[in-house]
Design a protein around this motif. Structure first.
Motif, PDB file in Angstrom:
ATOM      1  N   VAL A  13      41.336  47.028  35.816  1.00  0.00           N
ATOM      2  CA  VAL A  13      40.681  46.863  35.501  1.00  0.00           C
ATOM      3  C   VAL A  13      40.825  44.817  35.985  1.00  0.00           C
ATOM      4  N   GLY A  14      41.426  44.182  35.653  1.00  0.00           N
ATOM      5  CA  GLY A  14      41.105  43.079  35.705  1.00  0.00           C
ATOM      6  C   GLY A  14      42.634  42.147  35.900  1.00  0.00           C
ATOM      7  N   SER A  15      42.265  41.549  34.986  1.00  0.00           N
ATOM      8  CA  SER A  15      42.978  40.481  34.149  1.00  0.00           C
ATOM      9  C   SER A  15      44.783  40.946  34.458  1.00  0.00           C
ATOM     10  N   TRP A  16      45.621  39.932  34.516  1.00  0.00           N
ATOM     11  CA  TRP A  16      47.405  40.145  34.434  1.00  0.00           C
ATOM     12  C   TRP A  16      47.671  38.582  33.463  1.00  0.00           C
ATOM     13  N   PRO A  17      48.314  39.378  32.939  1.00  0.00           N
ATOM     14  CA  PRO A  17      48.911  38.104  31.989  1.00  0.00           C
ATOM     15  C   PRO A  17      49.026  36.696  32.911  1.00  0.00           C
ATOM     16  N   ARG A  18      48.764  36.023  32.239  1.00  0.00           N
ATOM     17  CA  ARG A  18      49.641  34.471  32.894  1.00  0.00           C
ATOM     18  C   ARG A  18      50.372  33.825  32.391  1.00  0.00           C
ATOM     19  N   PRO A  19      50.976  33.953  33.479  1.00  0.00           N
ATOM     20  CA  PRO A  19      52.323  33.072  32.892  1.00  0.00           C
ATOM     21  C   PRO A  19      52.108  31.732  32.515  1.00  0.00           C
ATOM     22  N   PRO A  20      53.712  31.670  31.558  1.00  0.00           N
ATOM     23  CA  PRO A  20      53.107  29.874  31.189  1.00  0.00           C
ATOM     24  C   PRO A  20      52.352  28.675  31.892  1.00  0.00           C
ATOM     25  N   VAL A  21      53.613  29.089  32.686  1.00  0.00           N
ATOM     26  CA  VAL A  21      53.033  27.468  34.267  1.00  0.00           C
ATOM     27  C   VAL A  21      51.421  27.240  34.615  1.00  0.00           C
ATOM     28  N   VAL A  22      50.520  28.788  34.365  1.00  0.00           N
ATOM     29  CA  VAL A  22      49.268  29.079  34.855  1.00  0.00           C
ATOM     30  C   VAL A  22      49.006  28.207  33.817  1.00  0.00           C
ATOM     31  N   MET A  23      48.877  29.338  32.093  1.00  0.00           N
ATOM     32  CA  MET A  23      48.348  28.737  31.178  1.00  0.00           C
ATOM     33  C   MET A  23      47.900  27.114  31.023  1.00  0.00           C
ATOM     34  N   LYS A  24      49.225  26.284  31.571  1.00  0.00           N
ATOM     35  CA  LYS A  24      49.357  24.786  31.062  1.00  0.00           C
ATOM     36  C   LYS A  24      48.316  24.378  32.042  1.00  0.00           C
ATOM     37  N   ALA A  25      48.567  24.423  33.830  1.00  0.00           N
ATOM     38  CA  ALA A  25      48.075  24.299  34.626  1.00  0.00           C
ATOM     39  C   ALA A  25      46.658  24.318  34.764  1.00  0.00           C
ATOM     40  N   LEU A  26      46.136  25.543  33.735  1.00  0.00           N
ATOM     41  CA  LEU A  26      44.462  25.968  33.604  1.00  0.00           C
ATOM     42  C   LEU A  26      43.959  24.062  32.518  1.00  0.00           C
ATOM     43  N   ARG A  27      45.395  24.575  31.248  1.00  0.00           N
ATOM     44  CA  ARG A  27      44.411  23.234  30.554  1.00  0.00           C
ATOM     45  C   ARG A  27      44.215  22.079  31.210  1.00  0.00           C
ATOM     46  N   GLN A  28      45.350  21.988  32.304  1.00  0.00           N
ATOM     47  CA  GLN A  28      45.814  20.213  33.006  1.00  0.00           C
ATOM     48  C   GLN A  28      44.120  20.247  33.535  1.00  0.00           C
ATOM     49  N   LYS A  29      44.092  21.392  34.516  1.00  0.00           N
ATOM     50  CA  LYS A  29      42.477  20.898  35.048  1.00  0.00           C
ATOM     51  C   LYS A  29      41.331  20.850  34.358  1.00  0.00           C
ATOM     52  N   HIS A  30      41.248  21.735  32.847  1.00  0.00           N
ATOM     53  CA  HIS A  30      39.992  21.117  32.360  1.00  0.00           C
ATOM     54  C   HIS A  30      39.996  19.958  31.817  1.00  0.00           C
ATOM     55  N   GLU A  31      40.612  19.680  31.244  1.00  0.00           N
ATOM     56  CA  GLU A  31      41.326  18.445  30.605  1.00  0.00           C
ATOM     57  C   GLU A  31      40.742  16.873  31.949  1.00  0.00           C
ATOM     58  N   SER A  34      43.977  17.873  39.787  1.00  0.00           N
ATOM     59  CA  SER A  34      43.310  18.658  41.113  1.00  0.00           C
ATOM     60  C   SER A  34      43.196  20.109  41.260  1.00  0.00           C
ATOM     61  N   GLU A  35      41.942  20.576  41.816  1.00  0.00           N
ATOM     62  CA  GLU A  35      41.970  21.696  42.164  1.00  0.00           C
ATOM     63  C   GLU A  35      42.868  22.602  43.170  1.00  0.00           C
ATOM     64  N   GLU A  36      43.623  21.314  43.423  1.00  0.00           N
ATOM     65  CA  GLU A  36      44.263  21.997  45.056  1.00  0.00           C
ATOM     66  C   GLU A  36      45.809  22.424  44.739  1.00  0.00           C
ATOM     67  N   ALA A  37      45.891  21.120  43.693  1.00  0.00           N
ATOM     68  CA  ALA A  37      47.730  21.293  42.623  1.00  0.00           C
ATOM     69  C   ALA A  37      47.046  22.176  41.797  1.00  0.00           C
ATOM     70  N   PHE A  38      46.067  22.425  41.171  1.00  0.00           N
ATOM     71  CA  PHE A  38      46.059  23.724  40.411  1.00  0.00           C
ATOM     72  C   PHE A  38      46.182  25.209  41.598  1.00  0.00           C
ATOM     73  N   ASN A  39      45.650  25.253  42.089  1.00  0.00           N
ATOM     74  CA  ASN A  39      45.920  26.373  43.437  1.00  0.00           C
ATOM     75  C   ASN A  39      47.077  26.464  43.627  1.00  0.00           C
ATOM     76  N   ASP A  66      48.937  30.123  42.787  1.00  0.00           N
ATOM     77  CA  ASP A  66      48.163  30.828  44.343  1.00  0.00           C
ATOM     78  C   ASP A  66      50.033  32.274  43.983  1.00  0.00           C
ATOM     79  N   GLY A  67      51.118  31.182  43.485  1.00  0.00           N
ATOM     80  CA  GLY A  67      52.310  31.775  43.656  1.00  0.00           C
ATOM     81  C   GLY A  67      51.522  33.237  42.332  1.00  0.00           C
ATOM     82  N   ALA A  68      51.246  32.547  41.204  1.00  0.00           N
ATOM     83  CA  ALA A  68      51.063  33.545  40.250  1.00  0.00           C
ATOM     84  C   ALA A  68      49.971  35.171  40.722  1.00  0.00           C
ATOM     85  N   VAL A  69      49.027  34.439  41.311  1.00  0.00           N
ATOM     86  CA  VAL A  69      48.654  35.873  42.203  1.00  0.00           C
ATOM     87  C   VAL A  69      49.718  36.452  42.643  1.00  0.00           C
TER      88      VAL A  69
END
Ligand SMILES: [Zn+2]
Length: 387
Positions: free
Chosen positions: A13-31, A35-40, A44-47
């Motif tokens: 249907v869509g989403s897959w559980p994000r690994p802790p490293v992605v959750m952390k990176a998302l929080r850091q990006k929002h704060e 950088s977007e590049e570092a987040f990606n 990328d690895g999680a995708v």
């Protein structure tokens, strides 16, 4: 859609559980600390990991697991002008009906400060593609048909419209709706031209309209604007959707409607048959309805007979929120029931919803999610062999 396709295609249907490293990176990006590049790089690895899990489970249509998105709709904020990402707690400061809003937040099973929502603060414009780049990345890693998910036009309009801050740019929610339609239409056409196999628009709020009669708001609590007659809102939603899909051909377009997928506590999720939506669904110009049917909360299939005339059904056969893995035999039985209402050629199999609607709250582990998808694939193989 020209590709020869086997019966009972299995899709996410869509989403897959994000690994802790992605959750952390998302929080850091929002704060603003990543950088977007570092987040990606992290995403990328999680995708790719989410993709490999789906391929291992034998899926016929894969997604990127929405790994780059904070949730299924607020991610548009960074791709559009005139939209600001805000937390629900921040919204409490903005809305005039604070008591009402607070009441809604209290009924939530999600901490308000952790949920983000996209809010219209000016004229909205598609500054960057919403999902095209994500599609291109995924295409570079798989030959499987790809499904891309997008928030539906009603969900976006309703959730972004916060009268107190949107009214300077738009006189009414309906005016914002026109621009939202154009943005989504541009995206749908861009995805189609890029060769996407399946575009799924998500409109979970439709069920909220009919099951709560506009009285309480749950997971779409940003959407205070919808304190209107549910029939009027459903009519508005139907028109917006048909404006997005009008005249678009050469790509399969699906509409996903569920009852919320933010908690593992089934009791707080909405409950009720799709029946009240039938008059509207009959008029919706999509190829497929992607629906929940794995839990008793979703009611029966019999209500959908007329809706499915000439349309495909993406049948929800596993609950994305439970630890117990549905057996292939259970899934086969469910599919056989569905074939009373829709022929085998138009039946797809999928989970009821995504496995991680909101980034910081995965609804399942990747292991259980993989096992559930694999069980659906085995069921599809049994059904194909029986046919
Ligand atoms: Zn859903």
């Amino acid at each position: 859609m020209t590709r020869k396709q086997q019966l009972f295609p299995v899709t996410m249907v869509g989403s897959w559980p994000r690994p802790p490293v992605v959750m952390k990176a998302l929080r850091q990006k929002h704060e603003g600390n990543l950088s977007e590049e570092a987040f990606n790089q992290v995403a990328d690895g999680a995708v790719v990991e989410a993709l490999r899990a789906q391929e291992a489970a034998g899926l016929d249509f894969v997604t990127d697991g929405e790994q780059r998105r904070d949730n299924f709709y607020s991610f548009v904020a960074e791709k559009m002008d005139g939209v600001k990402l805000t937390t629900l707690a921040e919204m409490l400061d903005i809305v005039e009906d604070k008591a009402g809003f607070e009441r809604i937040l209290q009924t939530l099973d999600v901490p308000a400060f952790s949920m983000k929502t996209a809010m219209c603060v000016g004229k909205v414009r598609r500054r960057r593609p919403l999902a095209l780049d994500d599609y291109r990345f995924l295409r570079g890693h798989t030959r499987s048909p790809i499904k891309v998910t997008l928030p539906g036009p009603y969900l976006l309009t309703r959730s972004m419209w916060v009268r107190e801050v949107s009214r300077d740019a738009y006189h009414a929610k309906e005016d914002l709706g026109k621009d939202v339609v154009q943005i989504l239409r541009d995206e749908v056409l861009a995805l189609k031209n890029a060769g996407v196999d399946f575009i799924q628009l998500d409109e979970p709020v439709l069920t909220e309209l009919v099951f709560t009669q506009g009285q309480t708001l749950t997971f779409m609590c940003a959407a205070l604007a919808a304190r209107h007659d549910p029939a009027e809102e459903l009519e508005f939603a139907t028109q917006l959707l048909n404006q997005v899909t009008k005249g678009v051909s050469g790509v399969r377009i699906g509409l996903h409607i569920c009852r919320g997928n933010w908690s593992q506590n089934e009791k707080v999720l909405l409950s009720g048959s799709y029946r009240p939506l039938v008059p509207y669904m009959k008029r919706m110009k999509v190829h497929q309805f992607v629906l929940e049917f794995a839990t008793p909360r979703a009611g029966g299939l019999e209500a959908l007979g007329e809706v499915l005339d000439g349309k495909e059904l993406g049948l929800g056969v596993v609950n994305p929120r439970t630890a117990e893995v549905e057996t292939s035999e259970q899934i086969v039985k469910r599919a056989e029931e569905a074939m009373l209402y829709v022929p085998a050629e138009r039946l797809f199999l999928n989970p009821d919803c995504g496995f991680g609607t909101f980034a910081q709250r995965p609804l399942n582990t990747p292991e259980i999610a993989t096992a559930k998808l694999a069980s659906i694939s085995r069921a599809a193989a049994i059904l194909r062999a029986a046919g």
